[in-house]
Write an enzyme that holds these catalytic residues in place. Structure first.
Site, mmCIF file in Angstrom:
data_model
loop_
_atom_site.group_PDB
_atom_site.id
_atom_site.type_symbol
_atom_site.label_atom_id
_atom_site.label_comp_id
_atom_site.label_asym_id
_atom_site.label_seq_id
_atom_site.Cartn_x
_atom_site.Cartn_y
_atom_site.Cartn_z
ATOM 1 N N GLY A 186 42.804 39.327 36.977
ATOM 2 C CA GLY A 186 43.268 39.548 38.443
ATOM 3 C C GLY A 186 42.596 38.417 39.399
ATOM 4 O O GLY A 186 41.887 37.772 38.897
ATOM 5 N N CYS A 187 42.753 38.655 40.433
ATOM 6 C CA CYS A 187 42.255 37.875 41.452
ATOM 7 C C CYS A 187 40.764 38.057 41.745
ATOM 8 O O CYS A 187 40.141 37.266 41.964
ATOM 9 C CB CYS A 187 42.985 38.285 42.862
ATOM 10 S SG CYS A 187 44.682 37.849 43.052
ATOM 11 N N THR A 188 40.414 39.289 41.284
ATOM 12 C CA THR A 188 38.901 39.389 41.258
ATOM 13 C C THR A 188 38.142 39.488 39.974
ATOM 14 O O THR A 188 36.792 39.805 39.981
ATOM 15 C CB THR A 188 38.721 40.660 42.308
ATOM 16 O OG1 THR A 188 39.177 41.883 41.530
ATOM 17 C CG2 THR A 188 39.299 40.908 43.607
ATOM 18 N N GLY A 189 38.788 39.207 39.006
ATOM 19 C CA GLY A 189 38.068 39.380 37.639
ATOM 20 C C GLY A 189 39.128 39.881 36.855
ATOM 21 O O GLY A 189 40.398 40.002 36.800
#
Length: 379
Positions: free
Chosen positions: A353-356
């Site tokens: 995802g965008c954060t990991g």
């Protein structure tokens, strides 16, 4: 006669400085090996002389070829000879710390760097930047936390704010450190400045200097040091920061600070300041105390348990549409987290995802999946 007068004046100046600061203890003496730079011998000496003029609370000695400098010099004509001389001076107590290059630390010892972040001009510790605290990434980063906290305390930061850089292993490190905290280890986490918060730091937090201590593995830390110290110069001359820092590890009894072959005089000057501050702040004893506290709260037990996780091979359940996202799982645990779900009959896939890293599961099974992953110790 003139030399005698100068010596008397220097002594009186030192006494006056100590009276003003309320400090009557003997100044620490810090060595600098001057051979091995990609720049020049004169650049190394320039850095030492800058520090000598700027800071009056410690003494500097050079270890290298004779030069025109008025600083005391212990002669050495090769980098190898310089390391031999510096080790002898450290053993004899003639110097209390040293700044050098290309030093081989034993496994278990890694250097704690210190930079100035560009967003706010804030100082930030990078733990760690060279050396290897452990051959296991997660164990190394947990040890780096202890070493970095000890270093911060030696600098007078008694309750440093700690953040974990979003690299491979960060979630595993987070879980171990949180468990150590529940067992009584005094660690002060900070929140990311990004909207989703958390103890795992984003790249933005690096630039802003969100934590006092940014935890990472040594290879990542080494790259960060190079970027922070030379981003204004094009890379071949480090202009900013305090160098790659002192080697710290359980039982290590020397203060040896590292600079790189590209460190310019401004960095050499501040690396000497950093080394002197560590010596004045009794880093060796600070580290001893910090590791004792950490071990009492499960440092060795928890890192060993992490390495002993059993890798389970299970059949994949029938494929389903997966739109539910479970975040907060370390990328190194992603495959095993999916297997833990498969074992319970929940179809899952790994993703980014965008954060990991994320685990994707059917939307209607997300609550059950979260419980399974938490119970298995992956979140």
């Amino acid at each position: 006669m003139d030399e005698t007068k100068k010596l008397i004046c220097d002594v009186l100046d030192e006494i006056a400085d100590n009276i003003e600061k309320g400090d009557f203890s003997k100044k620490v003496s810090i060595g600098l090996t001057t051979l091995g730079s990609e720049l020049s011998l004169s650049e190394m000496v320039k850095g030492a002389e800058l520090a000598s003029k700027k800071y009056k609370d410690f003494e500097i000695v050079l270890i290298g070829p004779k030069t025109d400098s008025k600083l005391k010099t212990f002669e050495a004509n090769t980098p190898e000879e310089g390391h031999k001389v510096m080790n002898e001076l450290l053993e004899k107590g003639e110097i209390q710390g040293v700044v050098t290059q290309h030093y081989d630390f034993p496994i278990g010892v890694a250097t704690v760097g210190r930079v100035i972040t560009p967003s706010c001009g804030k100082e930030m510790i990078i733990g760690t930047t060279t050396g290897t605290a452990s051959t296991s990434r997660i164990e190394a980063m947990v040890i780096n936390a202890v070493s970095s906290i000890a270093t911060a305390k030696s600098l007078g930061i008694e309750n440093p704010k700690v953040g974990i850089l979003n690299v491979e292993g960060s979630r595993g490190v987070e879980r171990i450190l949180i468990e150590m905290k529940t067992r009584g280890y005094d660690i002060n986490f900070t929140e990311s400045k990004r909207a989703d918060g958390g103890f795992v730091m984003r790249g933005n937090d690096l630039l802003m200097g969100t934590p006092d201590i940014m935890l990472c593995d040594s290879l990542t830390g080494n790259i960060l040091m190079k970027l922070f110290s030379s981003f204004t110069s094009g890379g071949n001359y480090e202009t900013s920061g305090y160098g790659y820092g002192p080697g710290v590890g359980e039982g290590y009894d020397k203060i040896v600070n590292i600079i790189s072959r590209a460190s310019g005089a401004p960095v050499i000057c501040e690396a000497l300041r950093y080394c002197a501050s560590c010596a004045q702040g009794n880093l060796i004893n600070r580290a001893k105390e910090e590791f004792e506290k950490a071990n009492a709260c499960g440092l060795k037990e928890l890192t060993a348990k992490k390495e002993e996780k059993v890798k389970v091979e299970v059949a994949i359940p029938p494929k389903k549409v997966v739109t539910g996202e479970i975040a907060g799982i370390d990328i190194l645990d992603l495959e095993d987290a999916c297997k833990a779900l498969w074992k319970e009959g929940i179809y899952s896939e790994s993703g980014m995802g965008c954060t990991g890293p994320i685990v994707l599961v059917p939307e209607d099974e997300i609550d059950h999946a979260n419980e399974v992953i938490k119970k298995a110790g992956y979140k």
